[in-house]
Scaffold this active site. Structure first.
Site, PDB file in Angstrom:
ATOM      1  N   CYS A 179      10.208   4.372   3.457  1.00 15.76           N
ATOM      2  CA  CYS A 179      10.172   4.808   1.929  1.00 15.76           C
ATOM      3  C   CYS A 179      11.686   4.662   1.552  1.00 15.76           C
ATOM      4  O   CYS A 179      11.867   4.321   0.362  1.00 15.76           O
ATOM      5  CB  CYS A 179       9.925   6.629   1.936  1.00 15.76           C
ATOM      6  SG  CYS A 179       8.417   6.883   2.744  1.00 15.76           S
TER       7      CYS A 179
ATOM      8  N   HIS B 121       3.009   6.528  -4.542  1.00  8.91           N
ATOM      9  CA  HIS B 121       4.152   6.286  -3.741  1.00  8.91           C
ATOM     10  C   HIS B 121       3.821   4.897  -3.132  1.00  8.91           C
ATOM     11  O   HIS B 121       3.315   4.749  -2.304  1.00  8.91           O
ATOM     12  CB  HIS B 121       4.210   7.214  -2.523  1.00  8.91           C
ATOM     13  CG  HIS B 121       5.201   7.239  -1.655  1.00  8.91           C
ATOM     14  ND1 HIS B 121       6.221   6.238  -1.629  1.00  8.91           N
ATOM     15  CD2 HIS B 121       5.397   7.981  -0.376  1.00  8.91           C
ATOM     16  CE1 HIS B 121       7.105   6.591  -0.661  1.00  8.91           C
ATOM     17  NE2 HIS B 121       6.441   7.456   0.072  1.00  8.91           N
TER      18      HIS B 121
END
Length: 356
Positions: free
Chosen positions: A84, A314
């Site tokens: 991430c 995401h």
């Protein structure tokens, strides 16, 4: 000092949507081109392309995107994977190249296609059949390598951040995203020119959201998505007073069991409490964003003014770069902060400043 003078992204589209058939380079190349076109820099001036990609099958997507965008063949391209945090880390690497004098023009960010991620199979050294898996290991210790939803729930329990507070934050994230005009930052692609996921999250709708674990529901966790986001990082000579100054950045490892809190140490490395006009904090889970805001002492009123990952989705390797794109288009004065957590207990933060 390195400066960010252009920043663009695609819309964020949940997996299986309008970007499902696009290759990685199809997502990224138009965004690379848009960044250059925005400031009149030619492809021949680009020294390097650095892109984060967490779920792909290798093959150096940064190189593929650079070639697809018509950049010179001498631009080698560098693909990184810090899950991430990778999209923000790519920008920190670009900053380091420029500040060191090794480059003057670097395109940096991330690209991810959840829709076209490869299936993962672990080979059996004893000759048995391959075993399918979804989440890669992020530590060498299985007992210290929780699933992300389980880690979020453990954080919620430890800090006393209940479902009601998480849902209130998620509803606000969607509401802000619905009200925001992001047309200046989004490169239209495949007929999509706005984020596909934001919606009106009513209490009734959230009450019906599937429970992932404990207090964590589908409404308070970011959906898997496809997107690309890129920033143009250049020397101050080329910037000539334009854009955002990249003041400082840090990536810090923390407790593997609590990845959600990892950005706090990174934030403390780069921010000393001076006034901030805007902060972009990744919302992989509502509880994770709330925990970081609380622990870092950020003013919730300046956090994610156009909504966050709960409202967008995401796209793992691109998510950190999207935070920087949002800062570039939203910050008009003072300083801004971007921060993101990554699996394995990693946090990255970036501090920027708008021209006086």
């Amino acid at each position: 000092m390195a400066c960010l003078i252009a920043a663009r992204r695609t819309a964020v589209v949940p997996r299986g949507g309008a970007f499902a058939r696009l290759r990685i380079e199809d997502l990224a190349a138009p965004v690379l081109t848009a960044c250059l076109d925005d400031v009149g820099i030619g492809p021949g001036q680009v020294d390097e392309v650095i892109l984060s990609n967490a779920l792909g099958a290798g093959g150096n997507p940064a190189r593929r995107a650079a070639l697809a965008a018509g950049l010179p063949e001498r631009v080698a391209g560098l693909t990184i994977d810090r899950q991430c945090a990778g999209g923000l880390d790519a920008i920190l690497l670009a900053r380091a190249l420029v500040d060191s004098g090794a480059a003057e023009v670097v395109l940096a960010g991330g690209v991810e296609s959840y829709s076209r991620r490869p299936l993962r199979l672990a080979t059996d050294p004893d000759g048995g059949p391959p075993v399918a898996y979804d989440q890669a290991p992020f530590t060498p210790w299985p007992d210290r390598d929780p699933g992300m939803a389980e880690a979020a729930e453990a954080l919620a329990r430890r800090l006393g951040i209940g479902r009601a507070r998480q849902e209130a934050w998620a509803a606000e994230s969607h509401a802000k995203a619905l009200a925001a005009d992001m047309s200046a930052e989004i490169v239209a692609l495949n007929g999509v020119a706005r984020d596909a996921f934001p919606r009106l999250l009513t209490p009734k709708l959230m009450s019906r959201a599937p429970v992932l674990t404990g207090s964590i529901t589908a409404a308070t966790a970011a959906v898997a998505a496809d997107a690309a986001a890129v920033c143009l990082v250049v020397s101050d000579r080329i910037a000539a007073g334009r854009g955002l100054a990249l003041l400082s950045g840090a990536t810090v490892g923390g407790t593997p069991e609590e990845p959600g809190l990892a950005p706090v140490a990174a934030i403390r490395r780069v921010w000393r409490g001076e006034p901030l006009a805007q902060a972009e904090i990744m919302e992989a889970y509502a509880v994770q964003a709330l925990a970081v805001i609380d622990a870092a002492g950020l003013d919730p009123a300046i956090v994610n003014p156009g909504g966050g990952g709960l409202a967008r989705g995401h796209p793992v390797g691109a998510s950190g770069a999207i935070l920087a794109v949002r800062l570039f288009h939203g910050l008009r004065k003072s300083r801004g902060l971007a921060a993101i957590a990554a699996a394995g207990g990693i946090g990255t933060a970036l501090l920027v400043e708008a021209p006086a």
